[in-house]
Write an enzyme that holds these catalytic residues in place. Sequence first.
Site, short mmCIF file in Angstrom:
data_model
loop_
_atom_site.label_atom_id
_atom_site.label_comp_id
_atom_site.label_asym_id
_atom_site.label_seq_id
_atom_site.Cartn_x
_atom_site.Cartn_y
_atom_site.Cartn_z
N SER A 173 14.79 -1.88 12.64
CA SER A 173 14.63 -1.27 11.32
C SER A 173 15.74 -1.58 10.32
O SER A 173 15.59 -1.28 9.14
CB SER A 173 14.51 0.26 11.47
N SER A 179 11.99 0.05 9.21
CA SER A 179 11.76 1.22 8.42
C SER A 179 12.81 1.48 7.34
O SER A 179 12.59 2.27 6.43
CB SER A 179 11.71 2.44 9.35
N LYS A 213 20.09 5.95 3.98
CA LYS A 213 18.70 6.13 4.43
C LYS A 213 18.41 7.63 4.57
O LYS A 213 19.28 8.39 5.00
CB LYS A 213 18.51 5.42 5.78
#
Lengths: 548, 585
Positions: free
Chosen positions: A226, A202, A127
Site C-alpha cells: 500500500s 491503499s 494517511k
Amino acid sequence: MLSAAAQNPRPLLQRGGRKFNLQKCRRSRHFYHSVQAVSSFYPQSETLSSPSSSSEILTIRKSLLSRERKAVEIAQNYLNRLRSTEPQIRSFLHISQNVMSEAEQIDRKIERNEELGPLAGVLIGVKDNICTVDMPSTGGSRILENYRPTFDATAVRKLRECGAIIVGKTNMDEFGMGSTTENSGFQVTANPWNAERVPGGSSGGSAAAVSARQCVASLGSDTGGSVRQPAAFCGVVGMKPTYGRVSRYGLMAYASSLDVIGCFGSSVADAAILLEAIAGHDRFDATSSKREVPEFTSQLEAAEFLDSKPLKGLRVGVISETLGDGVDSGIVSSIQAAASHLEELGCTVKEVNMPSFSLGLPAYYILASCESSSNLSRYDGIRYGNQIAAEELTSLYGACRANGFGSEVKMRILMGTYALSAGYYDAYYKRAQQVRTLVQKNLKATLTENDVLISPAAPSPAYRMGEKKNDPLAMYAGDIMTVNVNLAGIPALVVPCGFSEVGPSGLPIGLQIIGAAFDEAKLFKVGHIFERTLQRCRFVPPLVDKDV
Amino acid sequence: MIMASICSRVVFSRSLLLCPSAFLTRRNGALFCTMQSSGTQTVTKGEMSKTPMEALPRKQTKVHEGMLKDYEAVIGIETHVQLSTLTKAFCSCPYMYGSQPNSTICPVCMGLPGALPVLNSKVIEFAVKVGLALNCELSLNSKFDRKQYFYPDLPKGYQISQFDIPIARNGFVDLDLPIEFGGGHRRFGITRVHMEEDAGKLLHSENGTGSQERTFFYKLSPGLGSNMKCFAMVTEFAVASFQYFDSIVDFNRAGVPLLEIVSEPDIRSGLEAAEYAAEIQRLVRYLGVSNGNMQEGSLRCDVNVSVRPIGQLEFGTKVEIKNMNSFSAMHRAIDFEISRQAVLHNEGQVDEIVQETRLWDEGAQRTITMRTKEGLADYRYFPEPDLPEVSLTREYVDKISASLPELPEMKRRRYEKMGLSMQDVLFLANDVNVCNFFDAAVEKGADVKMAANWIMGDIAAYLKNERFCINEIKLTPEELAELISSIKNGIISGKIGKEILLELVAKGGTVKAIIEEKDLITDPVEIEKMVEEVIAENPKQLEQYREGKTRLQGFFAGQVMKASKGKANPVLLNKILLEKLNANS
Ligand SMILES: [Zn+2]
C-alpha cells in the site's frame, strides 16, 4: 547538472552520459543539521526549481536557516498549490487549520535563533488511518466518520517533535483494503499524472499529494504494497520499512502482523529523513524492534562525490518471476533498463529464481483477511463512531456495521471469518502461515546470496478508474509484486525509474528494491545513487510542473 | 456474555458492602469449615439471617440419599482468578474494585482504533507462580490468542486469551475435607491454567424506560484525564442523542488480568467442589497473586455437572452452573443440580437433561435455566499478532519456584506433624495471615496446642465480633507467646490470661506491663498472710479437710482468690495453701 533541463517525461534511461561534479564538499554525519553541509551537498539547488530527485526537505531547511525564505512563505506556497490542485486530485480527507500558525511559530523560533528540528517547516500529509489528535481520523471509513482520536500515533508524535507541520489527512481505501483508493468511504482520488487514472492504493492520497507537491512528504501504511504500489503509480519514492522498525501505535490495524507505517517523498533522501524521524522502539508497541536506528541520511553520498562505479561489488538479483507473463512489456523493459543502469553503476546483476513467489499472493489474502476480520470487530458502534438505533443488540451491531463498512471491507471480513471458522482453520489460516514461513525462508536465502533484489513495484502502470472495480481477483493479482515482502517482514524501497511511454501520456513506473531485514540503509544508498544518476527523467506531473 | 449479566446482578446486590477482611471467624455452627473465609465474610448480620447457610443441603441430600447412591456426579470447574497486579494486563491503567464507572480506562483497554496491547510482565510472573503451586508442567514457549465474539462489554470484539498452548497444564491440587463431613484427603487434577483479560461490566440503569429497546453506551466520569476529553465530546454527543437506554457499560474491569484454572472432571460432590474452590482461593492468597474475593468477582467459578449411573463409563449430559457467589452457594447449587439430574435419571427422563447453562437462584435455592446452547460457539481463535510469543527461561522459572512461600498443603502436613488435630490444622491453614501469626508465635516459644487454642478461641471470636483480620489486631505473636508461657509458668491464671489477651488485642502493649498494671500479687509473704487469714476464718472447713475431705482445698483456694480480688498468683497460692493446710497433720 543532472536532469534539471528535462521538461517532459522521458521513457528511457540515458546511459553513459553521467557527469559528476567533483567539487569537494564537506561531509558531515549530521549533514542536514548544518547549513554549510546542506549547501555543499546540493550546490546547484534552487528552491523548487531543482531536479525532482533532490531533497526538498534539505532545501527547505537550507532556505530557513539562511533566512532566504520564511516558513510561512513555504507553507503558503504549498497550501496554494494544494488548494488549486485539490479539486482535481482530491487526495485529502481533512486539511489542518493550523498550518499557517505552526509555520509562524517556526519563523519565531528562527528569529530567536532557537534550535530547529530536522523537519521544521516541512509540510507532511498523514494517511487517514494514522491517528492525529487535532484532526479526524477515519481510516477512510464511514463507520468512523468524524471520529477524533484522543492521542497522536507515535509516528505522528515523532514528526511533530521534529518540527513537522501535519498538513492534513490523506484519502485511502477503507481501512487499507484496496489497491486504487476507490474503496474510500468518502471520495475518489485521481492520479496527478492523469486524472482518469487511479493513484494506486491503499495509500493513494499520500502518494498523490506528494506527487502533486501538495505537501513535501507523507506517511502511508503498507500491509501488502500500500505504500510501494501507489508510489510507483504516482512517480514518487515510497519506503516500506522492516516490520517493527516503526511503531504501529496509532495506526488503525488492518492486518497486524503485516502492517507497517511507511514514507513517501519526492526523493530518496526525503524518504530517508522521514524514516529516520519516525523509526525506533516504542514501549506502546510490543512488536516494535529495539534495534538501533542508523543515521540513514548521513550514509547518502552527494552525487557530486560519486565515482564512476559508486555501487561497485553490490550483488543485485532480478527476481525472474516478476518479469514473466502478466507483466506489461513497458514495465519489463523499464526494469531491465534499470538493471542495466545498476550494472553500469558497478553492481553485479543476475537473475534469481524465487519458487515460492506465486504462493505469496493467496497466502497474503487469507492472512490479511483473517486478521482484519478480527481487527475490525471493535467497530461496533458502542464506544465510538456512528451508532444506528436498533431494537436489540444483534440488530444494533448489524445496522452499525452494515451502514458503516463498504463492500470490499465486508467481503474481507466475511472471507476472514470463514477462514478462521471451526473446521476451516487448518485448511486456510494454518496453511497460509506455512506458506508465509516458506516465503520468509526463500527470501532470506536469496538475500544472503544477493545484497538487494529488484522487481517492478506493480505489474502495470496506474489503472484506469473503475477498471478493476468489478474484478476483485484482477485487483488482488496486481499486488503480486509486493505482498511477499510483507509476508517476510523485510524492507523495500520503490524509486521511479521510467515511464510507460514517451510523451505527455506516459505514466511513471517504479523500481522495487528489496533488502534484508533492517537493511533500509542499503536500500536508501542504492536508491539514492540510482535516482541521482538517472538521466532525463523528471518525475513531476505536468499538472504542477510549470509551478514547481 | 452470560458473565456480564451475572456480574451486574452481583454489583447491585453487593455493591454497597465493604469487604474489610480476609479472615473470618471460626466455624459458625456446623457447616463449611472453609467456606467462611469468603462465603460469608462480607455479608452483614441482617443478610446472614436472610440467607440460611445450614440446613438446606443436608435436608435435600437426605431426601434423595437412597436414590443418589445409584448415581455418580462428574464435576469439572473453571475458575477465573483476577490477578492483583498494580496495572491491567495490557495497559497502565490501575484497577480498584468499586471505582466510579469508567474512571480507570485508556485507549488500550477501551479498544480505540490504533491502540495496541503491551503485556504486563507481572501477569506472567503470577501465572508461573500459580502454575508451579498447582504442580503443573509449564510451557516455556506459549502465546496469546484472540477469542472472538461480540458483546458490549468486550471493547475489541475479541478477548486476548490463550488457546492451544496454555502457560501451564497437567497439574493437581491436594486438599483435606472438613471433619464435619467425614474428612479425608483428595487430589483433583488441573487440566490447564491460562492467562486472559477480563471484560467490562454492564450496569443496568435503574431509571431505565422499561422499554425492550436497548442502546448501549458508556458514561464518562467527570474526573477523566485530559487525553480523554475529546473522547468525552464525541460520546456526550452520542449519549444525548439516545432516547432509550437501560444499560451502561463500565469498562473499568476491561483488561484486568485473569487466570483461568480448569480442573479435571475429578470432583464428585458439591462439598468437594466447594472445597476445591476454597483451596484455589487459599492458594492464590498464599501466593499473594489475588485477593480471591468472590463477592468482588475476583474469584469466579463456572461448574460443569453431569450425572451417570454408577458403573457407566461415558459421561452424562453436561450442565453448566453459574452465579454462585460463595462456596456455600456452590455446595448447595451443585448438590441441588446433582439431585435434579439424578431424579430425572431415576424417573427415566434422561432426555430432559439438556446441555445448557443454569443459574443458581439464591432466593429459591434452586438452579434455573438461563439459556440452552444451540450448538457450540465458534470463537475463531487465532494467534494474537499484536503480542510477541511468551518465552520463559529455565532460570526464570527456577527463580520463581525458589521464591514460592509454604503452600496450604505443605502447611497442613507440617501442622499435622506438630501434633495438631485435623480440625485445628484445617482452621489454621485456612488463612495465610492466621498461619503467619501462629507460626510466629510458635517460633517465639509458644506451646503449639495452646497457641492454636487461643487463636481459634478468643482471638477468632474477637475477630468475628469486630470484623477484623488477624493482622489488624494489636496483639503481636511475641506477646501471645509471652502470655502462654506466663500461664504455663503459673504467673497468671487462665482467667486473668483471657483478660490480658482481650486488652492486648484491642489496645496492644506487653503482657509484663499489663500484669504490673493489674497489680497482681506475686509476693509469697502477702499471699501467705491471706492464706492464714482464710484458714483462721474457716476452722470448721479446716477440720473437715484434715479429716480427709481434701477436695475442700478448692474451697480455700477460692476464698483466698476472692480475698485477693483475683489478683493472687494461683500457683503460689496453691503451693502456700497446701503447705498451710497440711502443716499440723
Ligand atoms: Zn487502560
